[in-house]
Design an enzyme around this catalytic site. Sequence first.
Site, PDB file in Angstrom:
ATOM      1  CE  LYS A   1      -3.465 -11.196   3.414  1.00 53.44           C
ATOM      2  NZ  LYS A   1      -4.192 -10.933   4.671  1.00 53.44           N
TER       3      LYS A   1
ATOM      4  NE  ARG B   1     -12.984   9.478  10.158  1.00 48.99           N
ATOM      5  CZ  ARG B   1     -12.122   8.964   9.299  1.00 48.99           C
ATOM      6  NH1 ARG B   1     -11.386   7.924   9.635  1.00 48.99           N
ATOM      7  NH2 ARG B   1     -11.977   9.492   8.101  1.00 48.99           N
TER       8      ARG B   1
ATOM      9  CG  LEU C   1      -4.026   8.080   2.882  1.00 46.46           C
ATOM     10  CD1 LEU C   1      -4.756   8.788   1.750  1.00 46.46           C
ATOM     11  CD2 LEU C   1      -3.475   6.737   2.395  1.00 46.46           C
TER      12      LEU C   1
ATOM     13  N   GLY D   1      -8.549  12.010   1.828  1.00 47.40           N
ATOM     14  CA  GLY D   1      -7.367  12.735   1.386  1.00 47.40           C
ATOM     15  C   GLY D   1      -6.210  12.600   2.344  1.00 47.40           C
TER      16      GLY D   1
ATOM     17  N   GLY E   1       0.823  -1.202   0.000  1.00 43.39           N
ATOM     18  CA  GLY E   1       0.000   0.000   0.000  1.00 43.39           C
ATOM     19  C   GLY E   1       0.858   1.253   0.000  1.00 43.39           C
TER      20      GLY E   1
ATOM     21  CB  ALA F   1       3.163   2.418   4.637  1.00 47.28           C
TER      22      ALA F   1
END
Length: 535
Positions: A38, A290, A392, A52, A17, A19
Amino acid sequence: MNADREHQCDVLVIGSGAAGLSLALQVAQYGKVIVLSKGPRSEGATFYAQGGIAAVFDESDSIESHVQDTLIAGAGICDEQTVRFIAEHAKECVQWLIDGGVPFDKEEDSDNDHPRYHLTREGGHSHRRILHAADATGMAMQTSLQDNAHNHPNITVLERHNALDLITEDKIGGDANKVVGAYVWNRNAEHVETIRAKFVVLATGGASKVYQYTSNPDVSSGDGIAMAWRAGCRVANLEFNQFHPTCLYHPEARNFLLTEALRGEGAYLRRPDGSRFMPDFDERAELAPRDIVARAIDFEMKRLGADCMYLDISHKPADFIEKHFPTIYSRLMDLGIDMTKEPIPIVPAAHYTCGGVMVNPQGQTDLKQLYAIGEVSYTGLHGANRMASNSLLECVVYAWSASQDIIAQLPNASMPESLPAWDESQVTCSDEEVVLQHNWHELRLFMWDYMGIVRTNKRLERAMRRIQLLQQETHEYYSNFRVSNNLLEMRNLLQVAELMVRCAMQRKESRGLHYTLDYPDQLAESGPTILVPEK
């Protein structure tokens, strides 16, 4: 050893991904890199990230403001040094993505020589500081990073390869606290391979697949956390699993996320009767962090016996909605929902693992030559609750930081000696895959019920008893049968589920994402929950 079953490289990156690929691209100038994926390369969580990446690009904003917003969202247990480190390096790391071709949205009157990026605002942020590529930022980042990695001569990406376990040097008569490679399940050939490396980097993402409802792709099974724990690394704060408040409630669209940016641009949360409820729970209403929003939705659903709540942006102009949220608009239209005219049915879903493998500012774990970056790690950035679009950012800042540390050590690092092959002599092919499937569903259901948005001591005890029973069955299965993808993920998810519940049992308060009816108040002083493996 069979030659096609042994590989070697300077740096082994487990995970493909944001990172993993960011680090691979930065160290590949100095050595050979193997990246394990994977599934197909685009299957990880990065690809599905909509909102974002946070960084201070606006003159009216400041790094100090980004730091303070993050500390407030983290409910008092962020590591302030880490928060500052990430906020201070945010702009240069985002600029690295831009230089690599990530097409972040620009203002309409922006020119190429002096680009001005369109910045949005999300829950917890006091300024507009979210760079985005429409409503599919993760896809734009992942595609750009994949293309750059594919074209790099020093990077080999092995798709459909699952890491089984890390290999420490004591396997070849050396130091038990030094990692020298990994055993890897090749899903294409259906056999185990050995990869030895001077450095190993875990970039495997989170563990939200442990829950029945999740916004994550199927690969998010906590593999890196489980492998690091088995190898001897400490983990921290695994009681803090973030539930995204707004996942689409529709039988044909499992794990489709409705980005926080919708609420940032004015969407309301409504009960089935059309009335708003967030102002009853928090003065920030729909822009509250959240954890507060997810708990409010969960409370209203249980109070009313409703299957879902609703997210409504239909009061905004249709062309505004279609321009800012094209991916969501198109997907919902395919499902017969016109978000420009009607509210969208939503439920909370497990979204992000705030805890993980403990690392220092260079991404180093407790074991020599082993690093962890991205969602698999615990850096101290997120505290008891992650602020939107900081994840991110953490991926790319720690990829940069860890890569600099590895690059500095590479000239003096030696390749490990040949490692012992994986021993399959005592196992047979399984004839009982159905057992795994049954245990899998049972785990995800009771984790949702007992270790979900609202917890109690009794629920946690019930969860632990069931985990231990399933661990016993899975251990017997693992000892007797050949490796399979389902078996590996089940073994890892059970390990991480146990660590999550142990962390939750240790926290005798409610804070951020950890809310328990037995300890509803927040303690005056608190810190991270740290678990230490027995040697």
